[in-house]
Design a protein around this motif. Structure first.
Motif, mmCIF file in Angstrom:
data_model
loop_
_atom_site.group_PDB
_atom_site.id
_atom_site.type_symbol
_atom_site.label_atom_id
_atom_site.label_comp_id
_atom_site.label_asym_id
_atom_site.label_seq_id
_atom_site.Cartn_x
_atom_site.Cartn_y
_atom_site.Cartn_z
ATOM 1 N N THR A 1 -11.348 -3.143 -8.050
ATOM 2 C CA THR A 1 -11.895 -3.616 -9.554
ATOM 3 C C THR A 1 -10.504 -3.125 -10.812
ATOM 4 O OG1 THR A 1 -13.710 -3.628 -8.474
ATOM 5 C CG2 THR A 1 -13.660 -3.284 -10.832
ATOM 6 N N ILE A 2 -10.497 -2.058 -10.341
ATOM 7 C CA ILE A 2 -9.710 -1.349 -11.695
ATOM 8 C C ILE A 2 -7.959 -2.278 -11.936
ATOM 9 C CG2 ILE A 2 -7.880 0.616 -11.975
ATOM 10 C CD1 ILE A 2 -10.207 2.017 -11.003
ATOM 11 N N ALA A 3 -7.518 -3.068 -10.611
ATOM 12 C CA ALA A 3 -6.345 -3.549 -11.415
ATOM 13 C C ALA A 3 -7.174 -4.893 -11.680
ATOM 14 C CB ALA A 3 -6.321 -3.678 -9.060
ATOM 15 N N GLY B 1 -6.566 -1.046 -2.629
ATOM 16 C CA GLY B 1 -7.063 -1.850 -3.501
ATOM 17 C C GLY B 1 -6.972 -2.950 -4.200
ATOM 18 N N PHE B 2 -5.371 -1.314 -4.728
ATOM 19 C CA PHE B 2 -4.267 -2.277 -5.502
ATOM 20 C C PHE B 2 -3.486 -3.435 -4.833
ATOM 21 C CE2 PHE B 2 -4.059 0.269 -9.595
ATOM 22 C CZ PHE B 2 -5.893 0.856 -9.078
ATOM 23 N N SER B 3 -3.396 -3.334 -3.671
ATOM 24 C CA SER B 3 -2.723 -4.602 -3.315
ATOM 25 C C SER B 3 -2.751 -5.848 -3.528
ATOM 26 C CB SER B 3 -2.466 -4.383 -1.762
ATOM 27 O OG SER B 3 -4.162 -4.219 -0.964
ATOM 28 N N CYS B 4 -3.782 -6.411 -3.992
ATOM 29 C CA CYS B 4 -4.370 -7.246 -4.154
ATOM 30 C C CYS B 4 -4.088 -7.991 -5.693
ATOM 31 C CB CYS B 4 -6.475 -7.817 -4.020
ATOM 32 S SG CYS B 4 -6.755 -7.563 -2.815
ATOM 33 N N VAL C 1 0.911 -1.122 0.155
ATOM 34 C CA VAL C 1 -0.025 -0.501 0.106
ATOM 35 C C VAL C 1 0.994 0.936 -0.298
ATOM 36 C CG1 VAL C 1 -1.872 1.415 1.332
ATOM 37 C CG2 VAL C 1 -1.785 -1.381 1.441
ATOM 38 N N ALA C 2 2.066 0.900 1.093
ATOM 39 C CA ALA C 2 2.901 2.455 0.496
ATOM 40 C C ALA C 2 2.996 2.924 -0.421
ATOM 41 C CB ALA C 2 3.695 2.427 1.893
#
Lengths: 418, 146
Positions: free
Chosen positions: A208-210, A245-248, A145-146
């Motif tokens: 969703t975007i990722a 959210g992008f970390s998945c 995330v960071a």
């Protein structure tokens, strides 16, 4: 890899065996990744993705001990990931004695070593460091995330470095020049057009975007309608959770039209030519959410614990949540939360929150405010068998916790029927 | 008939040993977290979803499609290679290994002087041609199924 004179001297052992081995390791790793050279780290804050002291990580702890024994430490301040929960929280979560010594049996040893290595705080709250890091700076961060936040919201540059590699870079104050450090790898390769109808859950939207990015860096259109280019507190809180959210997935940089600094400075230069456009509407978000598997043993049973704050809550979020919860409790004619709820934040934010009236309010409602990382220890049988609900998509992704959007979470913990 | 493969040499070396083949993605956390807590002399896979569940990878040529990667892989690998007797002697992967795995292997090599041989990007055919128990010879980037 092309080495500077200083790097050649380190490799000859002129600054000692420890630094020679560290540099050799980074060169071997960088060669496989296609790095051409090293570049200096310019941020005053480094990250360390290792804060969970268990016997299963003895190998890594031994390396830290070897380094500190020889007086090796980074020249910059390090922030480690949040610590795992303490014994008392383990009891509160599980309502049973967790064998803390079994799970976190090297916690004290690890923290002693981290202290010697210039680790001054434990937090995933990168948003707190916004005054210390500026656009274009080079870092060697590691927590997903960071890393996403630093690249996207601050416009500084870092790759997602594995644990220990992050420390090695901070010790040498150098990082490998590849990936997201290079201009050509920061350009958007896909356009995402959002249909923004109402307030969207940032973590769900980020995931969703990722998933729709096809591994490319996105330029996102539509969010400028609800976010402010001045990056005020609500915008930063949204972007912190959006980064989570992008970390998945694997993407660690996004651009938002008119909002994020690289787009605002470089405009069309940050976008590749002839890129594909993908439309996302609220139905798409709903579909992603419907696909989330419920991993509770009995999906129809009730939630026992709620965890809010993965990544850690900002001060703005803590105040906002307290007010929303207070309103909802009054609507339901309740004084206390119905479900045991943890509100997680960094120690720095907690200190500031304690000075505000909302701190006492949240405690009065029965909220438990702490600084631990809910992801650590989630693989223990006792915890994974506990029915946990969360508004964190990241926590859902890496545990058996069940995801609900914030509005639904507040209704549940405040005991609204139906 | 001998079958050979060429990949990317991650950690070069020459080795000969018995294959243990896993067709899925190997998750180090689910497979080895509890074993490493026990300090056992075997490294037995404890992930029930893995097709090599309860198999011991110590001293084997571990052939995988890839790892179900996570940043903490580095920390697990360092514990595995700190105790050379429980580690596999070789890792072969049909796909490109994730950065966290590469980092763990390279740190182990430099700090623990491990002699493991690692080759990745060997192609999808690898797992179709190798079976558990086969004798495998590896020389840098070249893999031969005897």
């Amino acid at each position: 890899m092309k080495l500077s004179l200083e790097e050649k001297q380190i490799l000859k052992g002129e600054q000692g065996e420890s630094k020679r081995t560290i540099l050799k390791t980074l060169i071997d790793y960088g060669t496989l990744l296609g790095a051409k050279n090293f570049v200096p780290i310019t941020t005053s804050i480094g990250q360390m993705h290792f804060s969970y002291g268990t016997k299963a990580f003895d190998g890594a702890i031994s390396i830290l001990k070897k380094l500190t024994l020889h007086g090796i430490k980074p020249n910059i301040e390090l922030i480690a990931n949040p610590k795992p929960f303490t014994i008392s929280y383990g009891k509160k979560i599980l309502k049973a004695n967790l064998n803390y010594k079994k799970f976190f049996n090297r916690q004290e040893t690890l923290e002693e070593e981290l202290n010697k290595l210039n680790v001054n705080s434990f937090s995933c709250g990168c948003f707190e460091q916004k005054d210390k890091i500026v656009y274009g700076e080079i870092a060697a961060w590691s927590e997903s995330v960071a890393v996403t936040y630093l690249n996207s919201v601050i416009g500084a540059r870092t790759n997602e470095n594995p644990p220990i590699i992050d420390l090695f870079c901070s010790i040498l104050k150098k990082t490998l020049n590849y990936g997201l450090l290079l201009d050509e790898n920061r350009k958007a390769g896909i356009a995402i057009k959002l249909e923004v109808k109402k307030e969207m859950d940032p973590q769900l939207l980020g995931e969703t975007i990722a998933k729709k990015c096809e591994g490319k860096i996105p330029i996102i259109y539509g969010l400028e309608k609800i976010l402010k280019p001045s990056l005020d507190e609500p915008t930063l809180a949204f972007l912190k959770d959006f980064s989570a959210g992008f970390s998945c997935g694997k993407i660690r940089l996004f651009h938002i039209n008119g909002i994020t600094p690289e787009v605002r400075r470089l405009k069309k230069q940050i976008i590749k030519t002839n890129i594909k456009t993908v439309d996302i509407d609220s139905q798409e978000l709903e579909k992603i959410k419907q696909d989330y598997e419920v991993l509770w043993k009995n999906p129809d049973s009730k939630a026992k614990i709620c965890i809010i704050g993965c990544p850690h809550l900002s001060l703005y979020q803590l105040v906002n949540l307290t007010n929303e919860i207070g309103w909802e409790l009054r609507q339901n004619k309740r004084k206390k939360l119905k479900i045991k709820t943890f509100f997680l934040t960094s120690s720095l934010t907690l200190k500031k929150f304690k000075e505000l009236p909302e701190f006492k309010e949240l405690l009065k409602y029965g909220g438990i405010i702490s600084t631990f990382c809910p992801l650590m220890g989630m693989n223990s049988k006792k915890i994974s068998n506990t029915n946990i609900i969360t508004n964190s998509n990241k926590l859902r992704c890496f545990s058996t916790a069940r995801f609900f959007e914030e509005e639904q979470i507040i209704k549940q913990i405040c005991g609204r029927r139906g | 008939m001998k079958v050979s493969f060429k990949g990317r040499s991650v950690l070069p070396g020459v080795i000969r040993g018995q294959a243990l083949v896993s067709h899925g993605l190997l998750n180090l956390n689910k497979s080895f977290h509890r074993v490493l807590l026990k300090k056992s002399n075997n490294l037995t896979v404890e992930d029930k979803k893995s097709d090599i569940y309860q198999k011991n990878i110590s001293g084997k040529v571990l052939c995988v499609e890839n790892f179900d990667s996570s940043n903490v892989d580095v920390l697990f690998l360092l514990s595995i290679f700190e105790r050379a007797c429980i580690a596999p002697i070789c890792i072969l992967s049909s796909k490109q290994l994730p950065n966290s795995i590469l980092a763990g292997l390279i740190i182990a090599k430099n700090f623990y002087k491990t002699e493991i041989v690692v080759v990745d990007k060997l192609g999808d055919e690898l797992l179709l041609k190798i079976e558990t128990g086969d004798i495998i010879s590896v020389c840098d980037d070249c893999v031969i199924v005897e």
